[in-house]
Design an enzyme around this catalytic site. Structure first.
Site, short mmCIF file in Angstrom:
data_model
loop_
_atom_site.label_atom_id
_atom_site.label_comp_id
_atom_site.label_asym_id
_atom_site.label_seq_id
_atom_site.Cartn_x
_atom_site.Cartn_y
_atom_site.Cartn_z
N CYS A 96 -19.44 -6.03 -24.01
CA CYS A 96 -20.68 -6.82 -24.03
C CYS A 96 -21.87 -5.86 -24.08
O CYS A 96 -21.87 -4.81 -23.45
CB CYS A 96 -20.85 -7.74 -22.83
SG CYS A 96 -19.59 -9.00 -22.71
N ARG A 99 -19.88 -3.07 -28.91
CA ARG A 99 -19.48 -3.39 -27.54
C ARG A 99 -18.94 -4.81 -27.42
O ARG A 99 -18.33 -5.18 -26.41
CB ARG A 99 -20.67 -3.27 -26.58
CG ARG A 99 -21.31 -1.92 -26.56
CD ARG A 99 -22.50 -1.92 -25.64
NE ARG A 99 -22.10 -2.12 -24.27
CZ ARG A 99 -21.73 -1.16 -23.45
NH1 ARG A 99 -21.71 0.08 -23.87
NH2 ARG A 99 -21.37 -1.42 -22.22
N TRP A 135 -18.17 -9.97 -25.74
CA TRP A 135 -16.75 -9.73 -25.95
C TRP A 135 -16.08 -10.56 -24.87
O TRP A 135 -16.13 -10.23 -23.69
CB TRP A 135 -16.46 -8.25 -25.79
CG TRP A 135 -15.09 -7.83 -26.19
CD1 TRP A 135 -14.67 -7.50 -27.44
CD2 TRP A 135 -13.95 -7.65 -25.33
NE1 TRP A 135 -13.34 -7.14 -27.41
CE2 TRP A 135 -12.89 -7.22 -26.14
CE3 TRP A 135 -13.74 -7.81 -23.96
CZ2 TRP A 135 -11.62 -6.95 -25.62
CZ3 TRP A 135 -12.48 -7.55 -23.44
CH2 TRP A 135 -11.45 -7.12 -24.28
N ASN A 185 -23.23 -8.24 -18.35
CA ASN A 185 -22.10 -7.44 -18.82
C ASN A 185 -21.26 -7.13 -17.59
O ASN A 185 -21.79 -6.63 -16.60
CB ASN A 185 -22.62 -6.15 -19.48
CG ASN A 185 -21.52 -5.17 -19.79
OD1 ASN A 185 -20.36 -5.54 -19.95
ND2 ASN A 185 -21.86 -3.90 -19.87
N GLY A 186 -19.96 -7.43 -17.64
CA GLY A 186 -19.10 -7.17 -16.48
C GLY A 186 -18.33 -8.42 -16.10
O GLY A 186 -18.21 -9.34 -16.91
N GLU A 194 -1.37 9.32 -31.40
CA GLU A 194 -2.76 9.00 -31.75
C GLU A 194 -2.84 8.43 -33.17
O GLU A 194 -3.57 7.47 -33.42
CB GLU A 194 -3.63 10.27 -31.59
CG GLU A 194 -5.07 10.14 -32.05
CD GLU A 194 -5.87 9.04 -31.37
OE1 GLU A 194 -5.39 8.45 -30.40
OE2 GLU A 194 -6.98 8.76 -31.85
N LYS A 221 -4.30 4.74 -34.05
CA LYS A 221 -5.40 4.57 -35.00
C LYS A 221 -5.03 3.52 -36.04
O LYS A 221 -5.80 2.63 -36.33
CB LYS A 221 -5.62 5.90 -35.69
CG LYS A 221 -6.85 6.65 -35.78
CD LYS A 221 -7.94 6.70 -34.82
CE LYS A 221 -7.89 5.95 -33.55
NZ LYS A 221 -8.43 6.46 -32.40
N GLU A 259 -4.83 -0.06 -34.57
CA GLU A 259 -6.14 -0.56 -34.17
C GLU A 259 -6.90 -1.20 -35.33
O GLU A 259 -7.51 -2.25 -35.17
CB GLU A 259 -7.03 0.60 -33.66
CG GLU A 259 -6.87 0.97 -32.22
CD GLU A 259 -7.82 2.11 -31.84
OE1 GLU A 259 -8.58 1.93 -30.89
OE2 GLU A 259 -7.82 3.18 -32.50
N HIS A 301 18.14 7.01 -30.63
CA HIS A 301 18.33 6.17 -29.45
C HIS A 301 17.69 4.80 -29.61
O HIS A 301 17.39 4.14 -28.62
CB HIS A 301 17.80 6.89 -28.21
CG HIS A 301 18.48 8.21 -28.00
ND1 HIS A 301 19.79 8.32 -27.64
CD2 HIS A 301 18.02 9.48 -28.18
CE1 HIS A 301 20.12 9.61 -27.57
NE2 HIS A 301 19.06 10.33 -27.91
N LYS A 348 -15.39 -1.16 -28.01
CA LYS A 348 -15.53 0.30 -27.89
C LYS A 348 -15.50 0.75 -26.44
O LYS A 348 -14.93 1.77 -26.10
CB LYS A 348 -16.87 0.70 -28.52
CG LYS A 348 -17.19 2.17 -28.45
CD LYS A 348 -16.53 2.88 -29.59
CE LYS A 348 -16.67 4.37 -29.55
NZ LYS A 348 -15.51 5.01 -30.18
#
Ligand code: G6P
Length: 610
Positions: free
Chosen positions: A2, A27, A74, A100-101, A483, A487, A490, A506, A605
């Site tokens: 947010c 955000r 968000w 925000n929170g 990574e 990426k 995402e 395995h 983000k």
């Protein structure tokens, strides 16, 4: 997550708010809204969707006024919808609030308010705050804020405009980031710096437990509990708008990938001394005795920063022989971690605001550990609370998928490894010098990879319809594979997994079908024979293999379908190079699929809630 924006001043408030929110969309971007006081009453306009949706609505019904707040959401409590969008108002429309929170005890407050006759129009936790303002208003905004805050548990950054006091804009912070911009005849609040830069470079960082009163003439910071005025130095931002804009690139992610040579150079400057063949961190205050007392290092982080930590483990263990654990912060904080005064805890965070990482930092300090933060944001909660800080010099990173923050974090681990080895004399001078020399060439080697990235684009287009893409490697190559896989998933939304190549037998081999794309990293000399054997295994089952190897490794032609070469370097340092093609694969695949590269679905983000 947010984003909050607020403005008081003579400019066109609606425009300042919407432009600022555009810079905060990384955000949160599932709904958006603004509220302004037009001199008579509070007016608002909000909608599910993005900035463009709001702008379309505002074209029909523009808002005017010289004070206002805005929010880009968000969703956490309640789905994205017009009703759940911020700002939230009380029934009498006397208070507009952006938040925000998370308010942890909102259900309890909501029940009380409902019993007292208040009606809720949204499913959010935030709406309780606007009703609380209405209920507790006593004629004075500061004491009303104190009463409201007294009821709230959890994390919150708030922006508030009141019908009773439209000459001021109020901000409150408790465990969620909020900064104040102090302009000439104007003042602003925001969740992040880029949204303020067009107006001012002078900012105050609001601390937990503080509130601010902004007017056109000045900014006053107060301790929320006591109302006592706090004096705080202004912080002047020294990077410019251009750095926070796309600069001719189609997406922030691509721009940020191409900024890596500069970002790495900046992270080395003043620390890596090529002439003296030393690493110096003027900002670190450790003594040799203190360093010698650490019998364990624990790295804690989330997401991409966690992956940087995995490289950090290899590097620090190699350089110091101190055992290093790496753990994701959301796991670390809920067990009884073995951490004490002989442990160095390293928290890694681009934003410096990730809630789980911050909690791990506090827990580690509580257990007696010295905490070093590797972070990209000066003045962030993590930077402020850690005992020691290494700042990565990546500059603002806007794309949700992290790239330059990752490589600067990884580089920081190399520098730290050398620094600790200097103190402990744990590796030879010759080896340290070789490493320093190698690192100093990394920026130009990355340029080389970027200059020859066309082939990666073709490859990415060829995998865009794959059901799954696998990444394999051994040792450091495996850490980088994780990574690369993150990426890709995402931003392309293709299922992807990374595997330690020796583990394929395995389980994962069962998933390989004719044509399954397999990205294989073959840059660790000691295990390259083993990797080639693994590649044979997957080829035999139909996988289509892209091999990433160092220039000159012509043997791999026999084993793989396609190749991508990176310049030669020390095995220990290859992660800084071989992650670049992986970032580009993710980017170009996402692009080929027509996805929103910079703002992937469901992701934010900065994750400032658990
Ligand atoms: C989110 C971001 C990731 C990031 C992670 C940790 O998931 O999308 O890119 O790696 O948070 O964030 P931090 O700011 O602590 O590095």
């Amino acid at each position: 997550m947010c984003g909050i924006m607020g403005y008081i001043g003579a400019k066109e408030t609606q425009k300042v708010l919407t432009k600022g929110l555009g810079k905060l969309e990384y955000r949160g971007y599932d709904s958006i809204g603004i509220a302004l006081h037009d001199g008579t009453a509070l007016q608002y306009n909000k909608t599910e969707g993005r900035l463009q949706d709001l702008e379309e609505k505002l074209e029909q019904e523009p808002l005017t006024g010289s004070v206002g707040i805005g929010h880009t959401r968000w969703a956490t409590h309640g789905k994205p919808s017009d009703e759940n969008s911020h700002p939230h108002m009380d029934a009498k429309k006397e208070f507009a609030v952006v938040h925000n929170g998370i308010i942890e005890n909102y259900l309890e407050i909501k029940r009380d308010l409902e019993e007292a006759g208040y009606t809720f129009v949204s499913e959010t936790d935030t709406e309780v705050i606007s009703h609380l303002f209405s209920r507790l208003y006593d004629g004075d905004m500061v004491s009303t804020i104190q009463k409201v805050v007294d009821r709230l548990e959890g994390a919150y950054a708030l922006g508030v405009v009141s019908q009773h006091d439209p000459d001021n804009l109020y901000a409150v912070r408790e465990a969620s980031p909020l900064i104040i911009g102090a302009g000439d005849g104007e003042a602003l609040i925001s969740s992040d710096i880029p949204a303020l830069l067009e107006h001012t470079r002078d900012i105050y960082i609001l601390e937990d437990g503080e509130m601010a009163i902004l007017s056109e003439e000045n900014v006053k910071l107060l301790e929320t509990n006591t109302g006592k005025e706090v004096s705080r130095d202004l912080f002047t931002v020294d990077w410019d708008m251009e750095q926070a804009e796309k600069n001719g690139f189609d997406h922030f992610m691509l721009k940020e990938i191409f900024e890596q040579p500069t970002a790495l150079q900046k992270t080395m400057t003043g620390r890596l001394d090529e002439n003296a063949k030393r690493v110096d961190f003027d900002e670190l205050n450790w003594t040799d005795v203190q360093i010698s007392q650490w019998n364990k290092i624990t790295i804690v982080a989330c997401g991409t920063a966690y992956h940087a930590g995995l490289i950090g483990k290899h590097v620090i263990e190699e350089m110091t022989r101190i055992p290093v654990d790496v753990e994701v912060a959301s796991e670390f904080r809920y067990r009884r971690p073995i951490v004490d005064e002989n442990t160095l805890v390293i928290v890694v965070s681009q934003s410096g605001e990730t809630a789980d990482t911050l909690a791990a930092l506090r827990q580690s300090q509580h257990l007696g550990a010295n905490v070093l933060a590797i972070t990209n944001v000066v003045g962030s909660s993590i930077a402020r609370e850690a005992d020691e800080v290494i700042l990565t010099m990546a500059g603002p990173e806007i794309a949700v998928a992290s790239t330059k923050a990752y490589t600067t974090q990884v580089l920081s681990f190399y520098l730290l490894g050398i620094y600790l080895a200097q103190s402990k004399k744990s590796v030879s001078q010759e080896y340290r010098e070789k490493l320093i020399d190698t690192l100093s060439h990394i920026p130009e080697q990355i340029e080389e990879i970027l200059d020859h990235s066309k082939g990666i684009r073709y490859y990415s287009e060829s995998i865009k319809d794959a059901k799954s893409v696998f990444f394999i490697g051994r040792g450091l190559d495996y850490a980088v594979s994780l990574e690369g896989s993150l990426k890709l998933k995402e931003i392309s939304y293709i299922h992807s997994e990374a595997y330690a190549a020796g583990e394929l037998k395995h389980g994962t081999l069962a998933l390989i079908e004719e044509g399954t794309p397999m990205v294989s990293l073959i840059t660790q000399d000691e295990v390259s024979e083993k990797m080639l054997a693994n590649i044979k295994e997957v080829k035999a089952r139909g996988a289509k293999v892209l091999g990433i190897a160092e220039e000159g490794n012509l043997d791999i032609w026999e084993y793989v379908d396609e190749t991508c070469f990176i310049p030669q370097t020390l095995s220990l340092v290859t992660p800084l190079l071989n992650v670049i093609p992986l970032q580009l694969i993710a980017y170009y695949t996402s692009l080929a699929l027509g996805n929103d590269v910079d703002k992937p679905r469901n992701l934010a983000k900065s994750v400032t809630v658990e």
